[in-house]
Design a protein around this motif. Structure first.
Motif, PDB file in Angstrom:
ATOM      1  N   ALA A  86       0.847  -1.201   0.000  1.00  0.00           N
ATOM      2  CA  ALA A  86       0.000   0.000   0.000  1.00  0.00           C
ATOM      3  C   ALA A  86       0.880   1.248   0.000  1.00  0.00           C
ATOM      4  O   ALA A  86       1.917   1.303   0.667  1.00  0.00           O
ATOM      5  CB  ALA A  86      -0.909  -0.005   1.217  1.00  0.00           C
ATOM      6  N   GLN A  87       0.454   2.243  -0.762  1.00  0.00           N
ATOM      7  CA  GLN A  87       1.241   3.466  -0.941  1.00  0.00           C
ATOM      8  C   GLN A  87       0.854   4.488   0.139  1.00  0.00           C
ATOM      9  O   GLN A  87      -0.133   5.208   0.016  1.00  0.00           O
ATOM     10  CB  GLN A  87       0.995   4.024  -2.338  1.00  0.00           C
ATOM     11  N   VAL A  88       1.653   4.525   1.173  1.00  0.00           N
ATOM     12  CA  VAL A  88       1.331   5.327   2.354  1.00  0.00           C
ATOM     13  C   VAL A  88       1.176   6.801   1.999  1.00  0.00           C
ATOM     14  O   VAL A  88       0.215   7.461   2.425  1.00  0.00           O
ATOM     15  CB  VAL A  88       2.417   5.143   3.438  1.00  0.00           C
ATOM     16  N   GLU A  89       2.117   7.338   1.234  1.00  0.00           N
ATOM     17  CA  GLU A  89       2.064   8.763   0.903  1.00  0.00           C
ATOM     18  C   GLU A  89       0.812   9.099   0.086  1.00  0.00           C
ATOM     19  O   GLU A  89       0.178  10.141   0.292  1.00  0.00           O
ATOM     20  CB  GLU A  89       3.317   9.175   0.127  1.00  0.00           C
ATOM     21  N   ARG A  90       0.458   8.198  -0.818  1.00  0.00           N
ATOM     22  CA  ARG A  90      -0.716   8.461  -1.640  1.00  0.00           C
ATOM     23  C   ARG A  90      -1.989   8.401  -0.797  1.00  0.00           C
ATOM     24  O   ARG A  90      -2.903   9.196  -0.981  1.00  0.00           O
ATOM     25  CB  ARG A  90      -0.800   7.445  -2.788  1.00  0.00           C
ATOM     26  N   ILE A  91      -2.039   7.458   0.116  1.00  0.00           N
ATOM     27  CA  ILE A  91      -3.195   7.371   1.003  1.00  0.00           C
ATOM     28  C   ILE A  91      -3.314   8.650   1.827  1.00  0.00           C
ATOM     29  O   ILE A  91      -4.394   9.237   1.948  1.00  0.00           O
ATOM     30  CB  ILE A  91      -3.084   6.140   1.923  1.00  0.00           C
ATOM     31  N   ALA A  92      -2.215   9.087   2.398  1.00  0.00           N
ATOM     32  CA  ALA A  92      -2.223  10.298   3.218  1.00  0.00           C
ATOM     33  C   ALA A  92      -2.666  11.511   2.406  1.00  0.00           C
ATOM     34  O   ALA A  92      -3.396  12.380   2.912  1.00  0.00           O
ATOM     35  CB  ALA A  92      -0.848  10.532   3.828  1.00  0.00           C
ATOM     36  N   ALA A  93      -2.243  11.569   1.138  1.00  0.00           N
ATOM     37  CA  ALA A  93      -2.595  12.706   0.287  1.00  0.00           C
ATOM     38  C   ALA A  93      -4.093  12.774   0.002  1.00  0.00           C
ATOM     39  O   ALA A  93      -4.628  13.855  -0.288  1.00  0.00           O
ATOM     40  CB  ALA A  93      -1.819  12.632  -1.025  1.00  0.00           C
ATOM     41  N   LEU A  94      -4.768  11.645   0.118  1.00  0.00           N
ATOM     42  CA  LEU A  94      -6.219  11.605  -0.102  1.00  0.00           C
ATOM     43  C   LEU A  94      -6.995  12.148   1.102  1.00  0.00           C
ATOM     44  O   LEU A  94      -8.206  12.338   1.026  1.00  0.00           O
ATOM     45  CB  LEU A  94      -6.666  10.174  -0.416  1.00  0.00           C
ATOM     46  N   LYS A  95      -6.296  12.371   2.212  1.00  0.00           N
ATOM     47  CA  LYS A  95      -6.875  12.920   3.439  1.00  0.00           C
ATOM     48  C   LYS A  95      -8.138  12.176   3.884  1.00  0.00           C
ATOM     49  O   LYS A  95      -9.194  12.774   4.098  1.00  0.00           O
ATOM     50  CB  LYS A  95      -7.185  14.417   3.253  1.00  0.00           C
ATOM     51  N   PRO A  96      -8.008  10.862   4.049  1.00  0.00           N
ATOM     52  CA  PRO A  96      -9.192  10.100   4.468  1.00  0.00           C
ATOM     53  C   PRO A  96      -9.540  10.344   5.935  1.00  0.00           C
ATOM     54  O   PRO A  96      -8.658  10.572   6.768  1.00  0.00           O
ATOM     55  CB  PRO A  96      -8.746   8.651   4.257  1.00  0.00           C
ATOM     56  N   GLU A 112      -0.997   5.015  10.967  1.00  0.00           N
ATOM     57  CA  GLU A 112      -1.372   5.577  12.270  1.00  0.00           C
ATOM     58  C   GLU A 112      -0.319   6.565  12.762  1.00  0.00           C
ATOM     59  O   GLU A 112      -0.664   7.541  13.448  1.00  0.00           O
ATOM     60  CB  GLU A 112      -1.604   4.456  13.266  1.00  0.00           C
ATOM     61  N   ALA A 113       0.935   6.335  12.425  1.00  0.00           N
ATOM     62  CA  ALA A 113       1.991   7.280  12.811  1.00  0.00           C
ATOM     63  C   ALA A 113       1.787   8.635  12.144  1.00  0.00           C
ATOM     64  O   ALA A 113       2.238   9.664  12.659  1.00  0.00           O
ATOM     65  CB  ALA A 113       3.362   6.711  12.435  1.00  0.00           C
ATOM     66  N   LEU A 114       1.085   8.644  11.002  1.00  0.00           N
ATOM     67  CA  LEU A 114       0.767   9.899  10.316  1.00  0.00           C
ATOM     68  C   LEU A 114      -0.523  10.528  10.834  1.00  0.00           C
ATOM     69  O   LEU A 114      -0.964  11.556  10.321  1.00  0.00           O
ATOM     70  CB  LEU A 114       0.634   9.640   8.806  1.00  0.00           C
ATOM     71  N   GLY A 115      -1.119   9.892  11.845  1.00  0.00           N
ATOM     72  CA  GLY A 115      -2.330  10.441  12.439  1.00  0.00           C
ATOM     73  C   GLY A 115      -3.620   9.990  11.780  1.00  0.00           C
ATOM     74  O   GLY A 115      -4.688  10.543  12.077  1.00  0.00           O
ATOM     75  N   LEU A 116      -3.543   8.992  10.891  1.00  0.00           N
ATOM     76  CA  LEU A 116      -4.747   8.509  10.212  1.00  0.00           C
ATOM     77  C   LEU A 116      -5.435   7.441  11.050  1.00  0.00           C
ATOM     78  O   LEU A 116      -4.784   6.619  11.705  1.00  0.00           O
ATOM     79  CB  LEU A 116      -4.384   7.931   8.842  1.00  0.00           C
TER      80      LEU A 116
END
Length: 290
Positions: A86-96, A112-116
């Protein structure tokens, strides 16, 4: 002034439940708190994508895993990879607002470390699927849709069971999930569906839901019927000892094309459809024996 105060209190009482935060405990035991029902959702498993859509939340999906292909509109969504990559940066960029994943997803800690918020859904049995429908429905704010979806599954499985001819009922099935070989045991959602269709299973529940088997196990078990993806079924006779299996010699087997096979191995709202595919296979085998 007193009347205004009373009106304000009444209004606060009416609005309170709608504004209350949502608390949800996922399948690893982690409790999540949301200030509102998530509006931006990423799914990392096809069955979770299908579950969200079946419960009325398809429009909230902003990203899905690479294998999600049903319903058709999800193919247009951003692809964020799979469980292994899974592409962590891309997921984060989607701001789910939330990411839905299964326990084996490798990126949970990083997300989760990115606050998601990552909600884990673990579905291996029919009871698990019903629970997953309920949990996701609560997350979406559409709780009534969960029981409606479950009722549709049950009706389809009952219809499928009625289609299975008496001549094949009780026979033992080997259902191959992967060529390793991994099998669908009696305690898996696939095994439970086969049981509802009056079929047996060569893999005892004590071995787990989806055990990896020694190939000799299948040779010794001598299943009455073999079920697998067509590409795996085609190469089975080349496995050591498998050419001697009566089920393969007598073509008492069901090879499923990719679209059907995907339905069969996804624990979600299309389990009723999967049961109908299995029943059609079994009815076809009974017809060959006439």
């Amino acid at each position: 002034m007193r009347r205004l105060l009373v009106a304000w209190l009444l209004l606060a009482g009416l609005c309170g439940p709608a504004l209350a935060a949502l608390t949800l405990r996922d399948d690893r035991g982690v409790t999540h708190r949301f200030e509102r029902h998530p509006q931006r959702i990423v799914t990392l498993l096809p069955s979770l994508t299908e579950t969200v859509c079946a419960l009325g939340g398809c429009g909230r999906l902003v990203g899905v895993d690479r294998f999600s292909n049903s319903p058709p509109q999800v193919r247009l969504l951003p692809n964020v990879g799979g469980l292994e990559d899974a592409q962590v940066e891309r997921i984060a960029a989607l701001k789910p607002d939330v990411v839905l994943a299964e326990p084996s997803a490798r990126v949970v800690d990083r997300l989760e470390a990115l606050g998601l918020a990552v909600v884990i859904v673990d579905a291996k049995t029919h009871a698990d699927v019903r629970h997953a429908l309920g949990m996701v429905a609560v997350l979406l704010g559409t709780p009534g849709e969960a029981e409606r979806a479950w009722a549709r599954i049950q009706r389809a499985i009952d219809e499928a069971a009625a289609r299975v001819p008496a001549s094949v009922r009780g026979q033992k099935v080997y259902f191959e999930v992967d060529a390793a070989p991994y099998a669908a045991g009696a305690g898996s959602f696939i095994g439970e569906t086969l049981q509802r269709l009056h079929m047996g299973n060569v893999v005892d529940p004590s071995l787990g839901a989806f055990p990896r088997l020694n190939p000799e196990f299948i040779v010794k078990a001598r299943p009455d019927i073999v079920m697998a993806a067509q590409r795996n079924l085609d190469e089975m006779p080349r496995r050591p000892g498998w050419a001697s299996l009566p089920a393969l010699q007598q073509r008492r087997s069901c090879g499923f094309g990719l679209e059907q096979y995907e339905v069969l191995v996804r624990p979600g709202p299309r389990m009723g459809e999967a049961a109908l595919h299995l029943a059609d296979c079994l009815a076809g085998l009974a017809g060959r024996g006439r």
